[in-house]
Design a protein around this motif. Structure first.
Motif, mmCIF file in Angstrom:
data_model
loop_
_atom_site.group_PDB
_atom_site.id
_atom_site.type_symbol
_atom_site.label_atom_id
_atom_site.label_comp_id
_atom_site.label_asym_id
_atom_site.label_seq_id
_atom_site.Cartn_x
_atom_site.Cartn_y
_atom_site.Cartn_z
ATOM 1 N N LYS A 160 15.398 13.801 -10.317
ATOM 2 C CA LYS A 160 15.866 12.684 -9.503
ATOM 3 C C LYS A 160 14.978 12.569 -8.269
ATOM 4 C CE LYS A 160 20.725 13.147 -10.876
ATOM 5 N NZ LYS A 160 22.115 13.289 -10.416
ATOM 6 N N GLY B 71 22.261 6.603 -3.210
ATOM 7 C CA GLY B 71 22.783 7.814 -3.837
ATOM 8 C C GLY B 71 24.272 7.856 -4.086
ATOM 9 N N SER C 192 27.509 8.515 -5.951
ATOM 10 C CA SER C 192 27.703 9.447 -7.058
ATOM 11 C C SER C 192 28.491 8.833 -8.206
ATOM 12 C CB SER C 192 28.411 10.715 -6.566
ATOM 13 O OG SER C 192 29.649 10.386 -5.967
ATOM 14 N N GLU C 193 29.379 7.891 -7.897
ATOM 15 C CA GLU C 193 30.142 7.205 -8.934
ATOM 16 C C GLU C 193 30.323 5.744 -8.521
ATOM 17 O OE1 GLU C 193 33.781 9.095 -9.898
ATOM 18 O OE2 GLU C 193 32.883 11.021 -10.396
ATOM 19 N N GLU D 266 26.959 9.875 -12.129
ATOM 20 C CA GLU D 266 26.206 10.750 -11.238
ATOM 21 C C GLU D 266 25.281 9.908 -10.370
ATOM 22 O OE1 GLU D 266 23.107 13.118 -13.046
ATOM 23 O OE2 GLU D 266 23.170 11.903 -14.866
ATOM 24 N N SER D 267 24.798 10.480 -9.301
ATOM 25 C CA SER D 267 23.852 9.769 -8.451
ATOM 26 C C SER D 267 22.495 9.705 -9.139
ATOM 27 C CB SER D 267 23.722 10.463 -7.101
ATOM 28 O OG SER D 267 23.172 11.762 -7.264
ATOM 29 N N VAL E 128 18.394 11.955 -4.910
ATOM 30 C CA VAL E 128 18.878 13.099 -4.130
ATOM 31 C C VAL E 128 18.580 12.883 -2.654
ATOM 32 C CG1 VAL E 128 18.688 14.736 -6.002
ATOM 33 C CG2 VAL E 128 16.702 14.328 -4.547
#
Length: 307
Positions: free
Chosen positions: A4, A155, A157-158, A303-304, A307
């Motif tokens: 990522k 980023g 995450s969901e 997921e993202s 990072v």
């Protein structure tokens, strides 16, 4: 496990490159202004405005040199294409895999750049982004869908794409996989080459421009017979408004249903990403997602992407 790249924060320096066709200078400059207004610093690379031969933005060596230089430059945070067109496939045998692996960065583009997405994912284990380009989208008023752009590059995450983003259900079901895909013509034309697209265990996103219903049927049959749909878990198609007029949309959907009559997974259509006339939705390729067509269709990212 794919790599990522780092998130794009305010002040991020974005290399603007033209790996395919020559863009209009005015549109690149207008798109660069829009990027600056958003807090990014666009850096125009030497061959971004093209110069030939033919319709190419420089020779293959010139275009790949820009791309390599952008990956190698430690002050560059991400790379964004000016436009698509044709020519990216010429770069594939010239790419420095180890250089790219050693310098993972956000790469943004769509259409012809499906070739680069496939290469970076398969050979460099790098997540990439099917997302708005400088001249094609940032230069347009309301050319960029900001909600998905921020979710992807900052980023989240969901997050999810829903009917509000154009999704309609063609076939019910629920499936989880890694998001892959892009422009279906480019994916199909990669078959039989060393850079053929990998589609296994994926939620496959497919879109195009100027492709008639019978051509969609033919290309999907090609992918089936090549075994590229054997382990695909679910399929999401683009909004198709750049392929057919509204009166032919039903025929297009029927052609897709016919070609996928033996496909067992969920199928959705209408996602406004890629070749669109409305705000362009950003998609993170290489991340886990769930296509839920059990009721109202949703594409849920698990997921993202950065990072």
């Amino acid at each position: 496990m794919s790599t990522k790249p780092k998130a794009l924060r305010k002040g991020a320096r974005l290399a603007v490159v033209s790996p395919a066709s020559t863009p209009q200078r005015g549109l690149v400059e207008k798109g660069a202004v829009a990027l600056r207004e958003l807090g990014y610093e666009p850096v125009l690379y030497p061959h971004v405005f093209g110069g030939g031969p033919l319709y190419y933005a420089g020779t293959a060596e010139e275009r790949v040199n820009d791309l390599h230089a952008a990956f190698a430059d430690k002050t560059i945070d991400g790379i964004i294409a000016a436009r698509g067109g044709w020519g990216t496939a010429e770069l594939l045998p010239l790419l420095d895999t180890e250089l790219i692996r050693a310098n993972p960065k956000v790469f943004i583009g769509y259409s012809d750049h499906t070739s680069l997405h496939t290469y970076f994912q398969t050979h460099c284990d790098l997540n990439t982004f099917y997302a708005p380009m400088v001249a094609a989208d940032f230069a347009r008023e309301n050319g960029v869908d900001w909600s998905s752009w921020c979710s992807v590059f900052e980023g989240a995450s969901e997050w999810s794409l829903t009917a509000a983003d154009g999704l309609r259900m063609l076939r019910p079901g629920k499936a989880t996989g890694v998001l892959r895909g892009g422009c279906i013509s480019i994916l199909a034309q990669s078959l039989g080459t060393p850079w053929a697209a990998e589609t296994g265990n994926s939620i496959l996103f497919l879109e195009d421009i100027g492709t008639k219903p019978y051509q969609w049927d033919r290309i999907l049959l090609h992918l089936r017979w090549a075994g590229r749909l054997d382990t695909v878990q679910g399929i999401v198609f683009g909004d198709m408004k750049q392929c057919v007029i509204p009166e032919d949309m039903e025929l297009l959907e029927d052609a897709i249903q016919h070609s996928l009559r033996d496909f067992a997974g969920p199928v959705a259509i209408g996602l406004r990403s890629g070749h669109v006339s409305e705000p362009n939705i950003s998609l993170p390729l290489g991340v886990s997602c769930m296509l839920d067509c059990s009721s109202e269709p949703q594409l849920n990212f698990l997921e993202s992407a950065v990072v």
